[in-house]
Write a protein that holds these residues in place. Structure first.
Motif, mmCIF file in Angstrom:
data_model
loop_
_atom_site.group_PDB
_atom_site.id
_atom_site.type_symbol
_atom_site.label_atom_id
_atom_site.label_comp_id
_atom_site.label_asym_id
_atom_site.label_seq_id
_atom_site.Cartn_x
_atom_site.Cartn_y
_atom_site.Cartn_z
ATOM 1 N N GLU A 173 0.871 -1.178 0.000
ATOM 2 C CA GLU A 173 0.000 0.000 0.000
ATOM 3 C C GLU A 173 0.904 1.223 0.000
ATOM 4 O OE1 GLU A 173 -3.475 2.333 2.549
ATOM 5 O OE2 GLU A 173 -2.512 0.590 3.451
ATOM 6 N N VAL A 174 0.694 2.113 -0.979
ATOM 7 C CA VAL A 174 1.520 3.320 -1.098
ATOM 8 C C VAL A 174 0.592 4.525 -1.223
ATOM 9 C CG1 VAL A 174 3.385 4.471 -2.352
ATOM 10 C CG2 VAL A 174 3.251 1.972 -2.369
ATOM 11 N N ILE A 175 0.809 5.510 -0.351
ATOM 12 C CA ILE A 175 0.027 6.740 -0.372
ATOM 13 C C ILE A 175 0.982 7.876 -0.750
ATOM 14 C CG2 ILE A 175 -1.367 8.337 1.020
ATOM 15 C CD1 ILE A 175 -1.780 5.845 2.954
ATOM 16 N N ILE A 176 0.637 8.631 -1.790
ATOM 17 C CA ILE A 176 1.451 9.782 -2.204
ATOM 18 C C ILE A 176 0.795 11.045 -1.642
ATOM 19 C CG2 ILE A 176 2.482 11.026 -4.162
ATOM 20 C CD1 ILE A 176 3.321 8.118 -4.252
ATOM 21 N N VAL A 177 1.571 11.850 -0.914
ATOM 22 C CA VAL A 177 1.043 13.084 -0.319
ATOM 23 C C VAL A 177 1.816 14.281 -0.893
ATOM 24 C CG1 VAL A 177 0.704 14.394 1.818
ATOM 25 C CG2 VAL A 177 0.434 11.904 1.829
ATOM 26 N N PRO A 178 1.131 15.169 -1.636
ATOM 27 C CA PRO A 178 1.817 16.365 -2.161
ATOM 28 C C PRO A 178 2.167 17.324 -1.023
ATOM 29 C CG PRO A 178 -0.307 15.984 -3.268
ATOM 30 C CD PRO A 178 -0.271 15.113 -2.047
ATOM 31 N N VAL A 179 3.394 17.840 -1.036
ATOM 32 C CA VAL A 179 3.822 18.828 -0.038
ATOM 33 C C VAL A 179 4.449 20.022 -0.759
ATOM 34 C CG1 VAL A 179 4.263 17.063 1.725
ATOM 35 C CG2 VAL A 179 6.157 17.845 0.294
ATOM 36 N N GLU A 180 4.553 21.134 -0.032
ATOM 37 C CA GLU A 180 5.221 22.315 -0.587
ATOM 38 C C GLU A 180 6.697 21.992 -0.816
ATOM 39 O OE1 GLU A 180 3.981 25.472 -1.335
ATOM 40 O OE2 GLU A 180 2.068 24.419 -1.089
ATOM 41 N N PRO A 181 7.245 22.385 -1.973
ATOM 42 C CA PRO A 181 8.673 22.119 -2.203
ATOM 43 C C PRO A 181 9.527 22.877 -1.179
ATOM 44 C CG PRO A 181 7.607 22.965 -4.203
ATOM 45 C CD PRO A 181 6.618 23.092 -3.091
ATOM 46 N N PHE A 182 10.566 22.219 -0.694
ATOM 47 C CA PHE A 182 11.527 22.862 0.207
ATOM 48 C C PHE A 182 12.833 22.873 -0.558
ATOM 49 C CE2 PHE A 182 14.397 23.065 3.942
ATOM 50 C CZ PHE A 182 13.810 24.129 4.608
ATOM 51 N N GLU A 183 13.265 24.072 -0.942
ATOM 52 C CA GLU A 183 14.301 24.177 -1.977
ATOM 53 C C GLU A 183 15.741 24.088 -1.476
ATOM 54 O OE1 GLU A 183 13.389 23.886 -4.889
ATOM 55 O OE2 GLU A 183 11.313 24.528 -4.920
ATOM 56 N N ILE A 184 15.937 23.516 -0.303
ATOM 57 C CA ILE A 184 17.313 23.416 0.199
ATOM 58 C C ILE A 184 17.470 22.106 0.962
ATOM 59 C CG2 ILE A 184 16.876 24.631 2.377
ATOM 60 C CD1 ILE A 184 19.629 26.070 1.832
ATOM 61 N N SER A 185 18.665 21.542 0.916
ATOM 62 C CA SER A 185 18.922 20.265 1.593
ATOM 63 C C SER A 185 19.671 20.503 2.904
ATOM 64 C CB SER A 185 19.764 19.368 0.689
ATOM 65 O OG SER A 185 21.061 19.932 0.549
ATOM 66 N N SER A 186 19.700 19.473 3.748
ATOM 67 C CA SER A 186 20.456 19.570 5.005
ATOM 68 C C SER A 186 21.937 19.845 4.732
ATOM 69 C CB SER A 186 20.301 18.280 5.822
ATOM 70 O OG SER A 186 18.985 18.159 6.317
#
Length: 197
Positions: free
Chosen positions: A153-166
């Motif tokens: 079972e796979v659920i895709i949830v759209p989120v706001e892009p976060f344009e920087i990585s750790s």
């Protein structure tokens, strides 16, 4: 109960992690979420990794405003690499009456079939994958369909892009650049007080 498992390096934990989790909680009915900083991530180089206790504390600070979140040191206390299947076996046993949801980023779903014992993971939990754009969602649905065909079972949830990585944030911290737009201000204070990165 529906229990989310949100693992990651969290080196450092940033606003993208927090906003993604909030979006997931609004899209999927989860009664509780365990946030697990990993000891040695199997998919990433561990270069520049600060101590587990520091990453644990930063997660406590960053997620403190969200209800029913528990920061767990379970992976940090285990020897060796933090393979997801081992973590999920453990929590499947602990929460044998509950349903587990494993939260991951889009890059993780794309490589999921290369994970150690990935087919067993599909029997232990449902996957929640965050998507950063419609194009991303379309691509991820292709990967998800392959896993669904295997009984997952796979659920895709759209989120706001976060344009920087750790890793980019770590570079900014090394250069003493202001990171408050990317990190909780209390996390920034913790990093400065402990002289991390």
């Amino acid at each position: 109960m529906n229990i989310g498992i949100f693992g990651g390096t969290f080196n450092p934990v940033h606003k993208g992690h927090v906003s993604a989790l909030k979006k997931i909680l609004s899209a999927v009915s989860l009664d509780r979420v365990l946030v697990l900083p990993d000891r040695i991530p199997p998919h990433k180089s561990a270069e520049g990794l600060v101590s587990g206790s520091d990453r644990l504390e930063m997660c406590r600070i960053a997620f403190s405003g969200i209800e029913n979140i528990e920061i767990s040191d379970w992976e940090l206390k285990n020897e060796g690499k933090s393979y997801s299947v081992i973590t999920l076996r453990h929590f499947h046993e602990v929460f044998s009456e509950d349903k587990l949801y494993f939260i991951m980023g889009s890059d993780m779903l794309a490589s999921f079939e290369s994970w150690y014992r990935y087919e067993e993971i599909l029997t232990l939990c449902s996957l929640i994958c965050v998507s950063r754009s419609q194009e991303d969602t379309d691509r991820l649905e292709g990967y998800a369909d392959k896993l669904r065909a295997k009984g997952g079972e796979v659920i895709i949830v759209p989120v706001e892009p976060f344009e920087i990585s750790s890793s980019q944030i770590r570079d900014m911290l090394k250069k003493n650049l202001d990171c408050t737009c990317y990190l909780d201000e209390n996390v920034v204070q913790y990093i400065m007080a402990k002289n991390l990165y």
